[in-house]
Enzyme design. Structure first.
Site, PDB file in Angstrom:
ATOM      1  N   VAL A   3      43.563  36.300  35.826  1.00 29.20           N
ATOM      2  CA  VAL A   3      42.834  36.626  34.591  1.00 29.20           C
ATOM      3  C   VAL A   3      43.784  37.330  33.627  1.00 29.20           C
ATOM      4  O   VAL A   3      44.467  38.296  34.004  1.00 29.20           O
ATOM      5  CB  VAL A   3      41.614  37.514  34.884  1.00 29.20           C
ATOM      6  CG1 VAL A   3      40.858  37.820  33.589  1.00 29.20           C
ATOM      7  CG2 VAL A   3      40.682  36.834  35.880  1.00 29.20           C
ATOM      8  N   ASP A  10      29.330  36.321  46.573  1.00 30.52           N
ATOM      9  CA  ASP A  10      30.572  37.094  46.689  1.00 30.52           C
ATOM     10  C   ASP A  10      30.421  38.461  46.018  1.00 30.52           C
ATOM     11  O   ASP A  10      31.271  38.886  45.223  1.00 30.52           O
ATOM     12  CB  ASP A  10      31.733  36.323  46.075  1.00 30.52           C
ATOM     13  CG  ASP A  10      33.100  36.840  46.569  1.00 30.52           C
ATOM     14  OD1 ASP A  10      33.115  37.567  47.576  1.00 30.52           O
ATOM     15  OD2 ASP A  10      34.115  36.516  45.945  1.00 30.52           O
ATOM     16  N   GLN A  13      44.331  39.356  39.676  1.00 31.89           N
ATOM     17  CA  GLN A  13      44.590  38.103  40.367  1.00 31.89           C
ATOM     18  C   GLN A  13      43.724  38.027  41.605  1.00 31.89           C
ATOM     19  O   GLN A  13      43.486  39.039  42.275  1.00 31.89           O
ATOM     20  CB  GLN A  13      46.071  37.985  40.756  1.00 31.89           C
ATOM     21  CG  GLN A  13      47.001  37.812  39.564  1.00 31.89           C
ATOM     22  CD  GLN A  13      48.464  37.754  39.982  1.00 31.89           C
ATOM     23  OE1 GLN A  13      48.990  38.698  40.533  1.00 31.89           O
ATOM     24  NE2 GLN A  13      49.110  36.637  39.707  1.00 31.89           N
TER      25      GLN A  13
END
Length: 743
Positions: free
Chosen positions: A431, A542, A425
């Site tokens: 997911v 990211d 998460q």
């Protein structure tokens, strides 16, 4: 088929019969679990025997006296014997004392009960009656500010002799007189005045009495004066629900009106205020509706009357009466039919009913399907479907690589998004692990969308991943836009993230130096591809250890492109709201809000430090001044104590020169000035060089080990054997040559 339909018709008829029997049962009188009779007298609600069985006003409490062996009901607080209670009529009959004057063996001036302050009043169904000769009986009342006086005169003229036709005397002014009483009378006094001119009897008496009872009683007497043998006679009282129960019964009306609103058999309740009356009070009267009977003050207290059975109908031949709920109807009887026609009609009716059911079912399915289509269109638009269509039209999305999944397929694949299937998460969604119908294992990302900006991120991830084709980047298999939140379907990467292997204890798996170096090179190669080898540059934005996955062969896979951006070839940076993960965020980007390819390089440098040291990017266990890994690394570099923070396995397996090379490369990636940082292509090339050096060193060591193995396992024994053979001059065995070997 015909037999089955006929059996259904018979079953339906039986059910109707059972319903008719149930509806014919006597309606309830008292509240559930409450005593409904005292002797032969019915006690309907709002009256009741015992706590909780009457309305919240103890005037309505009934005391059932069993002391004489014959249960007798008395009205609480008035101590009047109850003879009858009518819930629907709003009346009750009680015993009323007779007032005597100058009568032997009778009490003098006994008065009726004073009902002032109670919810009861004397009904106009009563009549004031005086029996005697040559006197006037008067009733006077002073209640509620009103003063009333009324009476009648009884003559002694014997010549006047009126009869009711049966020879029985009636109260017609001779020896007996009567007068009506006003409404809402609650208290009065009776007095007598003599007529000296006409005196026949010294015994006179008067009373208030139920008119109907008196007429029936008088018609059965030869002389009305025989009533003096009684001490009490019946009188009718009306009860006033609003007198002292306004709040309680107001709630009753409000609640029951809601319950009764859709019921054809429901009571009709009227309240009115008669300020002109003697009593001057509000009243509530409830009655069961037409075609029903029972107790209107109880839920389900009113029940249907079968007017056709009890003869309460106006149907005359040739019309026949047909009863229905809360009423009846007059209809012409159906013409007689033969049994065959009746069967045909029954079958036809059954088939028609079946077709009607099928039609209703089909219509329900059609409406449900239409709603589902509209719902999917709504979600498609809400989840950025129009934006995706614009990207498709502009050729920015590789349609061949993206499959549109339907919601049912993904719900089945994830066992309706079972929490046991959650792989991870994050800020952008959850997911789940799933298995498609063709057996493929996939990862389904269920996004968390709350505004248009996040929808744009979701569509952006589809656009970015559709353009990437690299072995070290997670593949996007498709998406689903017809659910409440959008779904992305990726290839399943089974071994988790490098964060798990670096920062969580795992005794079953050894994260070797060679594996760490290979993973670093693979990630660097993927980022180099994104920055320079793709159709146009892509900034990941990211990069962190939790976004680097490992497949079944422990090869690196870069994931999570939700915040990634593509730029034109001549564009050097993106000016955006600062977005990233604390500990990996480029300080230059944080200050300027300008994200460049060197910002990804900085984040990769932090990951490189994690691979070298096994330390987290931010750790609360370290002192505040070195809580960030980059600061910790710079501090040890300045103190020339780099190997104090290098992971034990790296120090054990790596060569010092290689470790220093990787550390220096990380230091360059973490330069405060983005211009001095290397590009990802340069980083990837440097890591490949170091990796080749490590592989060459390993190969050299392996070759050395193999040479040692050949020398020890092959050359040694042949030397011994040949020596023994030479000295022995023949076929000496190894056993014979053993003494020649040194101990």
């Amino acid at each position: 088929m015909v037999v089955k339909l006929l059996s259904h018709v018979i079953l339906f008829t039986l059910l109707l019969r059972l319903l008719a029997v149930a509806s014919s049962q006597k309606p309830p009188i008292a509240k559930p679990n409450c005593q409904s009779h005292c002797g032969d007298i019915e006690i309907p609600y709002p009256f009741g025997i015992g706590a909780g069985c009457y309305i919240d006003d103890d005037w309505f409490q009934i005391i059932c006296d069993n002391s004489t062996g014959n249960p007798t009901p008395f009205l609480n607080r008035t101590n009047l014997e109850v003879l009858e209670i009518s819930a629907e009529g709003g009346t009750l009959k009680v015993t009323n004392p007779i007032t005597f004057s100058n009568c032997s063996n009778k009490p003098i001036n006994r008065q009726t009960a004073n009902l002032e302050g109670s919810p009861f009043a004397y009904s106009t169904k009563n009549v004031f009656t005086a029996v005697g000769c040559g006197f006037m009986a008067t009733i006077t009342s002073n209640s509620n500010g009103y003063s009333i006086s009324s009476g009648c005169k009884s003559d002694c003229d014997i010549s006047i002799n009126k009869s009711n036709g049966t020879g029985h005397s009636v109260c017609n002014g001779v020896d007996c007189c009567q007068t009506a009483i006003p409404s809402f009378l609650s208290a009065f006094n009776t007095s007598f005045q003599r007529d000296d001119d006409k005196t026949r009897s010294s015994c006179n008496y008067a009373f208030l009495v139920d008119r109907e009872w008196f007429q029936g009683y008088a018609n059965n007497l030869t002389n009305i004066s025989a009533i003096s043998d009684r001490d009490n006679i019946p009188v009718v009282l009306e009860w006033n629900m609003f007198h002292s129960t306004t709040e309680v019964f107001g709630t009753f009306l409000e609640v029951n009106a809601t319950v009764w609103s859709d019921d054809p058999i429901r009571p009709s309740c009227d309240s009115y205020n008669d300020n002109s009356s003697v009593y001057g009070s509000s009243r509530l009267e409830c009655t069961c509706g037409g075609g029903s009977e029972g107790n209107p003050y109880l839920l389900d207290g009113c029940q249907d009357i079968n007017e056709c059975e009890v003869g309460k109908h106006s149907c005359s031949e040739p019309l026949v009466c047909v009863n229905y709920r809360a009423g009846y109807g007059c209809f012409y009887p159906p013409k007689s039919k033969s049994p065959v026609k009746a069967i045909i009609i029954g079958i036809g009716s059954g088939l028609g009913f079946l077709l009607l059911l099928l039609g209703a079912w089909w219509l329900h399915k059609l409406i449900k399907k239409t709603k589902a289509i509209k719902r999917k269109k709504k979600f498609f638009k809400q989840n950025g479907g129009i934006l995706l269509e614009q990207q498709l039209a502009a050729g920015e999305v590789n349609v061949e690589k993206i499959k549109l999944f339907n919601s049912q397929e993904l719900e089945m694949a994830t066992d309706h998004f079972n929490i046991d299937r959650i792989l991870g998460q994050g800020g952008q969604g959850t997911v789940y692990k799933g298995m498609l119908t063709d057996g493929r294992i996939v990862a389904v990302k269920k996004s968390k969308l709350v505004d248009g900006g996040e929808i744009a991120q979701f569509i952006n991830e589809i656009v970015i991943l559709s353009q990437i084709n690299h072995r070290n980047v997670v593949k996007l298999l498709g998406c689903c836009l017809e659910t409440e939140v959008p779904l992305l379907v990726y290839e399943f990467i089974p071994k988790g993230t490098i964060y798990q292997y670096l920062h969580k204890e795992n005794e079953e798996f050894l994260f070797t130096w060679e594996m760490r170096l290979r993973i670093a090179a693979e990630v660097a190669g993927a980022l180099s591809y994104l920055h320079s080898a793709a159709g146009f540059p892509i900034y990941h934005r990211d990069i962190k250890s939790t976004n680097i996955l490992l497949d079944d062969k422990y090869r690196a896979k870069v994931a999570d492109f939700g915040t990634s951006r593509s730029v034109s070839i001549d564009q050097t940076h993106l000016t955006t709201i600062v977005h990233g993960t604390f500990g990996y965020l480029d300080p230059e980007y944080f200050q300027s809000s300008q994200f460049t390819d060197k910002s990804d390089v900085y984040s990769f440098g932090v990951v490189l430090l994690e691979l070298l040291t096994g330390e987290k990017s931010v750790s609360l266990t370290r002192s505040p001044e070195i809580r960030g890994l980059v600061t910790y690394f710079n501090f040890t570099m300045e103190e020339n104590r780099l190997f104090d923070i290098i992971d034990a396995r790296v120090k054990e397996e790596g060569v010092t020169e290689d470790i220093l090379s990787v550390a220096n490369l990380a230091n360059r990636c973490l330069d405060m000035s983005g211009k001095r940082r290397p590009t990802m292509k340069e980083v990837a090339m440097e890591l490949e060089r170091i990796q080749k050096s490590v592989n060459a060193s390993n190969n050299l060591q392996q070759n050395y080990d193999e040479v040692e193995y050949v020398r020890n396992e092959v050359t040694g024994p042949w030397d011994v054997t040949s020596t023994g053979s030479c000295l022995a001059g023949g076929t000496t065995t190894s056993k014979d040559s053993l003494p020649l070997l040194p101990y």
